[in-house]
Design a protein around this motif. Structure first.
Motif, short mmCIF file in Angstrom:
data_model
loop_
_atom_site.label_atom_id
_atom_site.label_comp_id
_atom_site.label_asym_id
_atom_site.label_seq_id
_atom_site.Cartn_x
_atom_site.Cartn_y
_atom_site.Cartn_z
N LEU A 244 0.81 -1.22 0.00
CA LEU A 244 0.00 0.00 0.00
C LEU A 244 0.85 1.27 0.00
N ASN A 245 2.13 1.12 0.24
CA ASN A 245 3.07 2.25 0.26
C ASN A 245 2.61 3.36 1.20
N LEU A 246 2.19 2.98 2.39
CA LEU A 246 1.79 3.96 3.40
C LEU A 246 3.02 4.47 4.12
N ASN A 247 3.17 5.75 4.16
CA ASN A 247 4.29 6.36 4.87
C ASN A 247 3.74 7.09 6.09
N ILE A 248 3.49 6.34 7.13
CA ILE A 248 2.92 6.90 8.35
C ILE A 248 4.07 7.15 9.33
N PRO A 249 4.23 8.38 9.79
CA PRO A 249 5.33 8.66 10.72
C PRO A 249 5.10 7.99 12.07
N ASP A 250 6.18 7.66 12.75
CA ASP A 250 6.08 7.02 14.06
C ASP A 250 5.36 7.90 15.08
N SER A 251 5.38 9.21 14.87
CA SER A 251 4.75 10.13 15.82
C SER A 251 3.25 9.85 15.95
N VAL A 252 2.64 9.32 14.90
CA VAL A 252 1.21 9.00 14.95
C VAL A 252 0.93 7.99 16.05
#
Length: 87
Positions: free
Chosen positions: A57-65
């Motif tokens: 899915l190529n999701l680039n979710i930052p760890d801060s979330v």
């Protein structure tokens, strides 16, 4: 091996299933001839989840979330009357 006619097996189905689950072979007969076999089903092995299963899915979710508090949400909760102060 347990052999039983179908008419008798109707009354003892729970017992026959328990025997099959314990590994015993149960054969049901009709007019003295084998008609069916009751056997245990092997439990379905649950597959372990694979790491990175959503990589496509190529999701680039930052760890801060996941690791930092959501200040907007905290402020909205404080402003609402859902959890009123006890004062």
């Amino acid at each position: 091996m347990t052999t039983m006619n179908i008419a008798e097996a109707k009354a003892k189905l729970s017992e026959l299933v328990a025997r099959a689950e314990a590994g015993e072979e149960v054969v049901l007969t009709r007019n003295g001839q084998p008609a069916a076999r009751i056997t245990a089903i092997e439990p379905k092995r649950k597959e372990r989840r694979k790491l990175g299963a959503w990589n496509h899915l190529n999701l680039n979710i930052p760890d801060s979330v996941f690791f930092e508090p959501d200040l907007e949400l905290e402020q909205a909760i404080e402003d609402s009357r859902i959890f009123p102060d006890e004062t």
